[in-house]
Design an enzyme around this catalytic site. Sequence first.
Site, mmCIF file in Angstrom:
data_model
loop_
_atom_site.group_PDB
_atom_site.id
_atom_site.type_symbol
_atom_site.label_atom_id
_atom_site.label_comp_id
_atom_site.label_asym_id
_atom_site.label_seq_id
_atom_site.Cartn_x
_atom_site.Cartn_y
_atom_site.Cartn_z
ATOM 1 N N LYS A 81 0.860 -1.188 0.000
ATOM 2 C CA LYS A 81 0.000 0.000 0.000
ATOM 3 C C LYS A 81 0.895 1.237 0.000
ATOM 4 C CE LYS A 81 -3.917 1.839 2.736
ATOM 5 N NZ LYS A 81 -4.760 1.579 3.924
ATOM 6 N N SER A 156 -9.770 1.533 3.297
ATOM 7 C CA SER A 156 -8.930 2.320 2.416
ATOM 8 C C SER A 156 -7.915 1.489 1.624
ATOM 9 C CB SER A 156 -8.170 3.373 3.218
ATOM 10 O OG SER A 156 -7.252 2.757 4.105
ATOM 11 N N SER A 180 -9.778 -0.944 7.417
ATOM 12 C CA SER A 180 -9.224 -0.700 6.077
ATOM 13 C C SER A 180 -8.503 -1.874 5.428
ATOM 14 C CB SER A 180 -8.277 0.496 6.106
ATOM 15 O OG SER A 180 -9.007 1.694 6.095
#
Lengths: 490, 94
Positions: A81, A156, A180
């Site tokens: 990420k 997210s 997330s």
Amino acid sequence: MALTIHGLTAHEMHDKLKNKELSATEATKSVLDRISKTESRVKAYLTLLSEEALKKAEQVDKRLAAGEDLRPLEGIPMALKDNMCTEGIKTTCASKILHNFIPPYNATVAEKLEKAGAVLVGKLNMDEFAMGSSNENSSFYPVHNPWDLERAPGGSSGGSAAAVASDGAIYTLGSDTGGSVRQPASFCGVVGLKPTYGRVSRYGLIAYASSLDQIGPVTKDVRDCAWVLGAIAGHDEKDSTSANVPVSDYSHALNKDIKGMKVGIPKEYFAEGLDEEVKAKILEAVKKLEDLGAVCEEMSLPHTEYALPAFYLLAPAEASSNLARYDGVRYGYRDKNAEDLITMYKQTRSQGFGPELKRRIMLGTYALSSGYYDAYYLKALKVRTLVKQDFDQAFERYDVIVAPTAPTVAFRLGEKADDPLSMYLSDLFTIPVNLAGLPAISIPCGLSQGMPVGLQIIGKPFDEAALLQVAYNFEQNTPHHKLKPQLEVE
Amino acid sequence: MSISKKEVEHVAMLARLEFSEQELEEYTEKMNDILGYMDKLNQLDTSKVAATYHVLPINNVLREDKDRHYLDNETALKNAPDKKDGMFKVPRIV
């Protein structure tokens, strides 16, 4: 369907590398080729590192040719990420304010995986600074759910989940502040784990809410999850909130059955807001656990409904403080037209942050401001204690707690974009876990409207082994993890 | 509790953000929606409850006071939007 290289799990790929049926270079080429065919529609990546990845794979192949032992994650193509710092590789947090930031150091997780021989193929799209539940808050472009390109992948860590679901990475890392990792894993039909707070070092993870953030693996199955967790867990002197607790042998936990295990089913997670079809799938999964010998029992976590409002005061409060550092002075975007310092701060921040970021900075600043601190921030911290006590008491009786990961399957892109409250509600069942600092995993447990449903298993602090044990027993006795999206390729 | 447009303007100043008139209206409305939802917390009596800032029983983590590797000046300035003589350069302060 013909077997593909990019379709393998990490442990399957490891076996093939070990038996010399496959080289790391072939594995990497297969994943890069897959990305080139799906990425224009999935949009999981912000940065692709094709050349660097092939170079790393070549090094692995040389090591193996020289007769050295293959380590568990060595030569496996993976991605991070884009809120995890990678030395010399752009790390943007999907924000305009960090669009050009090149970290001079590695996050501890990046360092550990690099040393384990992992092949980093790219950096993954996300909601700006990890704030969001749909990935629509990326400053660059939203990620699309591989199961239905019109739908959100969740957030997210939407890029982390969509990349794994579409075979654009063998595994990825995401971060979980209020769900997330788990919510996108649920929406995309993959496995996502949020470890106990302090289990994995946060050093080099760009902070959102420091008392809640935790890095976790997103994988194709539970065994891979155990492998990746084992590789990234552990104490780190660079993170003073990382816990000095020994790391278990997580793969070993997979060998145990779940006969007689006590499973709590919290009734508050089956109330208002839960989609009927999702509910049916979760109850089917509970039945399966019973068939496998677990003792499931309805119980109560009475403060569940207060977790969401407490979270949306605490997380923005911590964020407003963490994000004060983005002032255009040391790194990232600066508005060059400002003639004095204060104007430069204001214009840099107003132009550099997206609307949801500004909303949370405003909420957090307000909750911490003089005159409102006790009413909002302190109140929320006290409610956090009540939420945590619910779990403490429950774990005196139960080994794990089982619940839905999200109240619905993936919603449509744009559906909730203008209504922050309704977006926040998609984190209803994941947030209490972060407030209490507990570990939890989401695993696929079937489809509803053709979209994946996630089963959440919540455990005692530092007992990730129990989660993996339950998850593995469920997975090996059901077909759900083998389902893949029918993504058309170019 | 509700928040007025004037208070939103004050909070924006504290957060070093600036908004147009229209944005101020929008933020006031959305923040009031959200804060209205937060009022739910007042249903709970927390007068005898301690605050949880952090879930781990850790405080004051210390390390030995030994020499460590830090970024050198050039590396630390690499991402700077503007620099001069080994320092970060900013517009005039007053």
